[in-house]
Motif scaffolding. Structure first.
Motif, mmCIF file in Angstrom:
data_model
loop_
_atom_site.group_PDB
_atom_site.id
_atom_site.type_symbol
_atom_site.label_atom_id
_atom_site.label_comp_id
_atom_site.label_asym_id
_atom_site.label_seq_id
_atom_site.Cartn_x
_atom_site.Cartn_y
_atom_site.Cartn_z
ATOM 1 N N TYR A 8 0.670 -1.196 0.011
ATOM 2 C CA TYR A 8 -0.095 -0.099 0.030
ATOM 3 C C TYR A 8 0.928 1.265 -0.063
ATOM 4 O O TYR A 8 2.114 1.237 0.529
ATOM 5 N N THR A 9 -0.019 2.270 -0.353
ATOM 6 C CA THR A 9 0.833 3.613 -0.217
ATOM 7 C C THR A 9 2.188 3.837 -0.907
ATOM 8 O O THR A 9 3.202 4.299 -0.172
ATOM 9 N N HIS A 19 -2.340 0.155 -6.135
ATOM 10 C CA HIS A 19 -2.450 0.012 -4.756
ATOM 11 C C HIS A 19 -3.377 -1.296 -4.250
ATOM 12 O O HIS A 19 -4.621 -1.490 -4.463
ATOM 13 N N PHE A 72 3.088 -1.938 4.653
ATOM 14 C CA PHE A 72 2.700 -0.457 4.880
ATOM 15 C C PHE A 72 3.978 0.403 5.157
ATOM 16 O O PHE A 72 4.698 0.016 6.060
ATOM 17 N N VAL A 75 3.420 6.357 7.095
ATOM 18 C CA VAL A 75 2.531 7.499 6.898
ATOM 19 C C VAL A 75 2.380 8.214 7.969
ATOM 20 O O VAL A 75 1.730 7.604 8.869
ATOM 21 N N GLY A 76 2.957 9.394 8.510
ATOM 22 C CA GLY A 76 2.933 10.034 9.739
ATOM 23 C C GLY A 76 2.519 11.313 9.819
ATOM 24 O O GLY A 76 2.352 11.930 10.785
ATOM 25 N N GLY A 77 2.000 11.874 8.546
ATOM 26 C CA GLY A 77 1.585 13.154 8.372
ATOM 27 C C GLY A 77 0.246 13.463 8.954
ATOM 28 O O GLY A 77 -0.429 12.829 9.355
ATOM 29 N N GLY A 78 -0.148 14.801 9.560
ATOM 30 C CA GLY A 78 -1.362 15.053 10.112
ATOM 31 C C GLY A 78 -1.624 16.547 9.465
ATOM 32 O O GLY A 78 -2.534 16.968 9.762
ATOM 33 N N LEU B 41 -5.545 17.530 9.552
ATOM 34 C CA LEU B 41 -6.563 16.624 9.810
ATOM 35 C C LEU B 41 -7.343 17.344 10.790
ATOM 36 O O LEU B 41 -8.672 17.107 10.891
ATOM 37 N N GLY B 42 -6.687 18.025 11.894
ATOM 38 C CA GLY B 42 -7.567 18.677 13.008
ATOM 39 C C GLY B 42 -8.554 19.585 12.849
ATOM 40 O O GLY B 42 -9.538 19.998 13.056
ATOM 41 N N ALA B 127 -4.850 13.806 15.234
ATOM 42 C CA ALA B 127 -4.669 14.708 14.242
ATOM 43 C C ALA B 127 -3.263 14.906 14.328
ATOM 44 O O ALA B 127 -2.954 16.332 14.051
ATOM 45 N N THR B 128 -2.386 14.309 15.019
ATOM 46 C CA THR B 128 -1.027 14.757 15.154
ATOM 47 C C THR B 128 -0.247 14.405 13.932
ATOM 48 O O THR B 128 -0.689 13.851 12.857
ATOM 49 N N ASP B 129 0.966 14.973 13.954
ATOM 50 C CA ASP B 129 1.968 14.825 12.544
ATOM 51 C C ASP B 129 2.946 13.834 12.894
ATOM 52 O O ASP B 129 3.923 14.098 12.213
ATOM 53 N N ARG B 134 1.774 9.788 18.547
ATOM 54 C CA ARG B 134 0.656 8.977 18.219
ATOM 55 C C ARG B 134 0.796 7.919 19.427
ATOM 56 O O ARG B 134 -0.167 7.406 19.991
ATOM 57 N N ALA B 151 -5.474 8.568 12.653
ATOM 58 C CA ALA B 151 -5.678 8.729 11.169
ATOM 59 C C ALA B 151 -4.157 9.405 10.985
ATOM 60 O O ALA B 151 -3.498 9.580 11.907
ATOM 61 N N ALA B 152 -3.573 8.985 9.619
ATOM 62 C CA ALA B 152 -2.512 9.853 9.245
ATOM 63 C C ALA B 152 -2.525 9.937 7.845
ATOM 64 O O ALA B 152 -3.406 9.185 7.004
ATOM 65 N N VAL B 153 -1.829 10.971 7.255
ATOM 66 C CA VAL B 153 -1.676 11.253 5.756
ATOM 67 C C VAL B 153 -0.473 11.390 5.182
ATOM 68 O O VAL B 153 0.461 11.995 5.905
ATOM 69 N N ARG B 159 -4.870 7.114 5.908
ATOM 70 C CA ARG B 159 -5.322 5.952 6.616
ATOM 71 C C ARG B 159 -6.070 6.271 7.947
ATOM 72 O O ARG B 159 -5.821 7.487 8.407
ATOM 73 N N MET B 222 -8.242 -1.422 9.105
ATOM 74 C CA MET B 222 -7.656 -0.277 8.887
ATOM 75 C C MET B 222 -8.055 0.202 7.426
ATOM 76 O O MET B 222 -7.922 -0.625 6.390
ATOM 77 N N ILE B 224 -7.293 2.231 4.196
ATOM 78 C CA ILE B 224 -6.319 2.727 3.385
ATOM 79 C C ILE B 224 -6.840 3.686 2.151
ATOM 80 O O ILE B 224 -7.573 2.819 1.305
#
Lengths: 78, 259
Positions: A8-9, A19, A72, A75-78, B41-42, B127-129, B134, B151-153, B159, B222, B224
């Protein structure tokens, strides 16, 4: 023997899949997740988690026939 | 409690949703949620929860608004640059819905204060980075029995997963280690602004379902999302008896340092 591999990703690009697309992978006895990563040139640092049939497994886990492997990246962004 | 005529009108489209109704709306007005991180996210998570009429919304962030935040952090506007994110967020959220009490936590949520901050809320939204934050939230939510919506982006993907303490797989059942230091983050690979909007909407849907006791939660699976291929995949995730956070007591290490 075969296992199902899904990534994934971005990790799916290492084996030319889409994907989450399922890839059937031939394995020998004692093939580990690390061996599969090596086969497709996936750097272990880019694998944040490997699940086998839904459970977390370390990269030295020996795969069994028919197991479903999901990879996986971080992926840690927010 | 009774809904006022204004509330009946404001929440009319919520109330019409099967499974929500007047009783659900009242329940939401009596509920609370903590959003940790008021960024990509937040921002949408806070907007949707406030608009939905959650009674009390905690927003935690120690950061200030910067220009590079504005393409995705939709609670913050150009004149807000330099302001604390919590302050910028509170002004918009209060203007959106005065029913919603906004509680600002203008500091980092750490291992030392996490339990104290979280204790006052019904549910926690991740909604942390970063992974260390987390892991701290995951562990504190387990200790306090609070539902945790992770969640994370990154880039064009994201996801989400809901954790019900000691009942469904937790974050560390899946992710054991912190990523290697050289692994690219959003500052290298970017994140397209609509991606956190979509993933945060899933988090809010989960939060409202949990608070109302409705529907099937995103537990033990999860979600994705890949925006480039427009694929949503559900991946089975199982609780791990060896999980360092929620596994058998003998396996749980106390006082882990995630820094």
């Amino acid at each position: 023997m075969q296992v199902e591999l899904r990534a994934y990703t971005g990790l799916e690009k290492f084996f030319g899949a889409r994907h989450g697309e399922k890839l059937m992978v031939d394995i020998d006895a004692n093939t580990t997740i690390s061996d599969v990563l090596k086969r497709y040139g996936i750097p272990p640092a880019q694998v944040s988690a490997a699940l086998v049939d839904g459970r977390h497994r370390a990269l030295d886990y020996c795969l069994q026939p028919g197991e479903r492997v999901a990879l996986f990246p971080p992926v840690g962004g927010g | 409690m009774r809904l006022t005529p204004d509330q009946a009108q404001r929440y009319d489209r919520n109330i019409r949703v099967p499974g929500l109704g007047v009783e659900g709306q009242k329940k939401l007005l009596c509920s609370s949620a903590l959003i940790v991180g008021v960024g990509g996210l937040g921002s949408p998570a806070a907007l949707y929860l406030a608009a939905a009429g959650i009674g009390r919304l905690g927003i935690a962030d120690s950061d200030v608004v910067s220009l590079s935040n504005l393409q995705r952090q939709i609670l913050h506007f150009t004149p807000d640059i330099g302001k604390p994110k919590t302050l910028s967020a509170r002004d918009k959220l209060t203007a959106l819905n005065p029913d919603c009490e906004i509680v600002m936590h203008t500091y980092a949520v750490t291992e030392d204060n996490a339990a104290q901050v979280i204790a006052g809320y019904d549910i926690v939204i991740d909604a942390t980075d970063n992974f260390p934050s987390r892991f701290i939230l995951n562990k504190a939510c387990l200790a306090l029995g609070k539902a945790f919506i992770h969640a994370a982006v990154l880039s064009m993907s994201g996801r989400a997963m809901t954790v019900l303490p000691y009942s469904s797989a937790c974050l560390r059942c899946v992710f054991r280690q912190l990523p290697a230091p050289h692994v690219p983050s959003t500052s290298e690979l970017g994140v397209f602004g609509a991606i956190p909007g979509l993933i945060a909407s899933i988090q809010v849907t989960e939060a409202v379902k949990y608070l109302l006791g409705q529907g099937e939660l995103l537990t033990n699976r999860m979600l994705i999302y890949d925006g480039m291929s427009m694929c949503f995949e559900l991946v089975e995730v199982l609780r791990d008896p060896d999980c360092p956070d929620c596994g058998q007591p003998s396996m749980i290490k106390r006082g882990c340092n995630y820094d």
